[in-house]
Write an enzyme that holds these catalytic residues in place. Structure first.
Site, PDB file in Angstrom:
ATOM      1  N   THR A 279     -23.467  25.876  34.768  1.00  0.00           N
ATOM      2  CA  THR A 279     -24.934  25.821  34.704  1.00  0.00           C
ATOM      3  C   THR A 279     -25.488  26.262  33.355  1.00  0.00           C
ATOM      4  O   THR A 279     -26.669  26.580  33.250  1.00  0.00           O
ATOM      5  CB  THR A 279     -25.546  26.693  35.815  1.00  0.00           C
ATOM      6  OG1 THR A 279     -25.036  28.033  35.698  1.00  0.00           O
ATOM      7  CG2 THR A 279     -25.197  26.161  37.182  1.00  0.00           C
TER       8      THR A 279
ATOM      9  N   SER B 116     -30.806  39.699  33.759  1.00  0.00           N
ATOM     10  CA  SER B 116     -30.872  38.323  34.226  1.00  0.00           C
ATOM     11  C   SER B 116     -30.616  37.365  33.076  1.00  0.00           C
ATOM     12  O   SER B 116     -30.596  37.746  31.903  1.00  0.00           O
ATOM     13  CB  SER B 116     -32.248  38.030  34.834  1.00  0.00           C
ATOM     14  OG  SER B 116     -33.220  37.867  33.818  1.00  0.00           O
ATOM     15  N   LYS B 117     -30.446  36.084  33.421  1.00  0.00           N
ATOM     16  CA  LYS B 117     -30.180  35.070  32.407  1.00  0.00           C
ATOM     17  C   LYS B 117     -31.338  34.926  31.430  1.00  0.00           C
ATOM     18  O   LYS B 117     -31.152  34.435  30.317  1.00  0.00           O
ATOM     19  CB  LYS B 117     -29.898  33.718  33.077  1.00  0.00           C
ATOM     20  CG  LYS B 117     -28.486  33.585  33.602  1.00  0.00           C
ATOM     21  CD  LYS B 117     -28.160  32.144  33.926  1.00  0.00           C
ATOM     22  CE  LYS B 117     -26.668  31.981  34.213  1.00  0.00           C
ATOM     23  NZ  LYS B 117     -26.289  30.572  34.428  1.00  0.00           N
ATOM     24  N   ARG B 118     -32.528  35.325  31.848  1.00  0.00           N
ATOM     25  CA  ARG B 118     -33.706  35.192  30.983  1.00  0.00           C
ATOM     26  C   ARG B 118     -33.817  36.317  29.967  1.00  0.00           C
ATOM     27  O   ARG B 118     -34.600  36.235  29.031  1.00  0.00           O
ATOM     28  CB  ARG B 118     -34.981  35.138  31.837  1.00  0.00           C
ATOM     29  CG  ARG B 118     -35.069  33.901  32.722  1.00  0.00           C
ATOM     30  CD  ARG B 118     -36.344  33.906  33.539  1.00  0.00           C
ATOM     31  NE  ARG B 118     -36.381  35.019  34.470  1.00  0.00           N
ATOM     32  CZ  ARG B 118     -35.826  35.002  35.678  1.00  0.00           C
ATOM     33  NH1 ARG B 118     -35.174  33.940  36.085  1.00  0.00           N
ATOM     34  NH2 ARG B 118     -35.907  36.051  36.469  1.00  0.00           N
TER      35      ARG B 118
END
Length: 514
Positions: free
Chosen positions: A33, A277-279
């Protein structure tokens, strides 16, 4: 759920049971992803170290059944990232073994067969309830009952199921949760207990026939004979469902009939003590690759997020980690990602490199920045190998070398004096004295250069070292900060050093007159 944050000390038998150590099998199951998250890298590292410690197998399995989240090129990027890290696998998409294929989208027939057996064995059933119907019953029930699916379709007869199917009513397939409790020994958290009434029957196949993670993950674990599942604490709530599935698969003869042992790794926190998180900046592996972190430096730091090789030691190699790794020493408490400590650990690994190795690792960054030709010319590589020791103790990441070394590879007339270099009109006498001092040197090496400049500027002009050498540094490099001045001048040579000092004098001339 109940559990212990401070479990009693587990034994080696608790960890591997009756297994031969070489039969240990763990897996890293990333989804393609995008940029690999450092929390996932930490999980991969702990699984890899666990397998290598026991001489077992590390399996790479690609979980790509959620096609909506998959991104183009991510699989290739994921494999390249793991190779860069050095986390080698024994079985995987490009290293076939006896349990392939290792990409879930290629295992559809396997999952379909498993579902057929689960239905036939009474472990799963077809559910025709719509989301609206479930919500309406939940609302009517109020807060008195357990949340989640109420088992409305659990006891449908074969005739009722056939009737609904004939009418074209779509159905999902749900797993039947047995009565009682679900208990297991977590290798990180100790004994964990779930009441079955709080684990509702869950969906394993969508109405369109596509299998869900809740099915494919345990089926793959069973068929790939995974013995241990080490994963993030955020997945702990799904563990009872997986244990139910493992037990059902054992009953219908899918896999060796062994439920893996679980160890839930501590959450990695970012700023504000929130889960990273990915952000969040600094959460993606690619950031560290581009910045010039060493894979061994980054892995060393990630290993510290929940584990330690010793109470008084933070820097170690992966071979040392493999030898020392013990899942029982993983701390269950959340671990905070500290970018500064990560950088410091990386810097320590840079210091440990052989200079020739460091030169090779610096080269791509200097090429990308346009400092070196592609491919580099032999003279450039020779100069870089001589310059590398000058920055090895000064850089925290490989990319920092660009700003420190670029002046060595520029022509003299390409040097520009930075505004913050501190070269002011009153420095003209300093440059003139420096020019005179180095012009007549018999041998132009850093020792002789230092003696000459100290004699001329400190003894002769009565200046303090910082004030004395700052203008010369600015003339030579165009910057306020550079590698050691005398060694840099030796690398440039007498002619280039004099040329740069002369150009700096010319730069100051108009300012002096103005």
């Amino acid at each position: 759920m109940t559990g212990s944050d401070h479990p009693a000390l587990l034994t080696e038998a608790d960890v591997i049971g009756d297994l031969d150590p070489t039969d240990v099998r763990v897996r890293f199951p990333p989804s393609p992803t995008g940029n690999l998250h450092v929390g996932n890298v930490r999980s991969a590292l702990f699984n890899w170290a666990f397998a290598r410690h026991y001489g077992g197998s590390f399996v790479l399995r690609i979980e790509d059944t959620d096609t909506a989240r998959n991104t183009e090129g991510s699989l290739e990027g994921l494999i390249a990232a793991l190779r860069w890290l050095g986390l080698d696998w024994d079985e995987g998409p490009d290293k076939e073994g006896p349990h392939g294929p290792y990409i879930q989208s290629e295992r559809g027939d396997i999952y379909a067969d498993g579902v057929t057996k689960l239905l036939a064995g009474g472990h799963a059933y077809r559910c025709f309830c719509t989301r609206e119907e479930i919500d309406a019953r939940q609302q009517a029930q109020g807060k008195s009952g357990p949340s989640g699916y109420d088992g409305f379709c659990r006891e449908l007869t074969a005739g009722q199921v056939a009737e609904k199917q004939a009418a074209g009513i779509p159905a999902v397939i749900r797993m039947r949760i047995p009565d009682g409790s679900i208990d297991f020994l977590d290798l990180v958290r100790g004994p964990v207990h779930f009441d079955a009434e709080h684990v509702p029957d869950y969906v394993i196949v969508r109405a369109d026939g596509s299998p869900l993670y809740t099915l494919v993950n345990p089926v793959d674990d069973a068929l790939m004979e995974i013995t241990h599942v080490l994963r993030g604490e955020d997945l702990l709530s799904s563990t009872p469902r997986q244990i139910v599935m493992y037990r059902a698969l054992a009953e219908i003869g899918v896999g060796p009939g062994r439920t893996p042992k679980f160890g839930h790794l501590p959450t990695v926190l970012g700023e504000g003590n929130r889960r990273l998180s990915k952000r969040d900046k600094g959460s993606g592996l690619q950031e560290y690759q581009l910045a010039g972190y060493l894979p061994e430096g980054l892995l060393n730091y990630l290993a510290l997020l929940g584990w330690a090789i010793a109470d008084d030691r933070d820097v170690f190699g992966m071979d040392e980690m493999v030898q020392a790794f013990d899942i029982r020493r993983v701390n269950a408490n959340p671990a905070r990602f500290d970018p500064k400590k990560c950088e410091a650990i990386n810097a320590a690994h840079i210091r440990l490199l052989d200079p020739a190795d460091l030169t090779a690792r610096l080269t791509p960054y200097l090429i990308d920045a346009g400092v070196l030709a592609e491919p580099p010319e032999p003279e450039q590589l020779e100069l870089l190998s001589r310059a590398t020791p000058l920055v090895q103790e000064r850089i925290n990441t490989l990319s920092e070398s660009v700003a420190l070394l670029d002046f060595l590879f520029l022509d003299d007339d390409q040097i520009t004096i930075a505004d913050d270099a501190g070269l002011k009109p009153d420095a003209l006498p300093v440059l003139e004295a420096a020019e005179s001092a180095i012009t007549g040197l018999d041998q132009f090496d850093h020792d002789q250069i230092e003696i000459a400049l100290r004699t001329a500027l400190i003894d002769g002009l009565g200046m303090k070292p910082r004030k004395a050498f700052g203008p010369v540094r600015a003339a030579i490099s165009g910057k306020r900060i550079s590698p050691p001045l005398f060694e840099s001048m030796e690398l440039l040579g007498r002619e280039s050093s004099l040329s740069r000092i002369g150009r700096a004098k010319a730069y100051l001339g108009p300012q002096t007159q103005g």
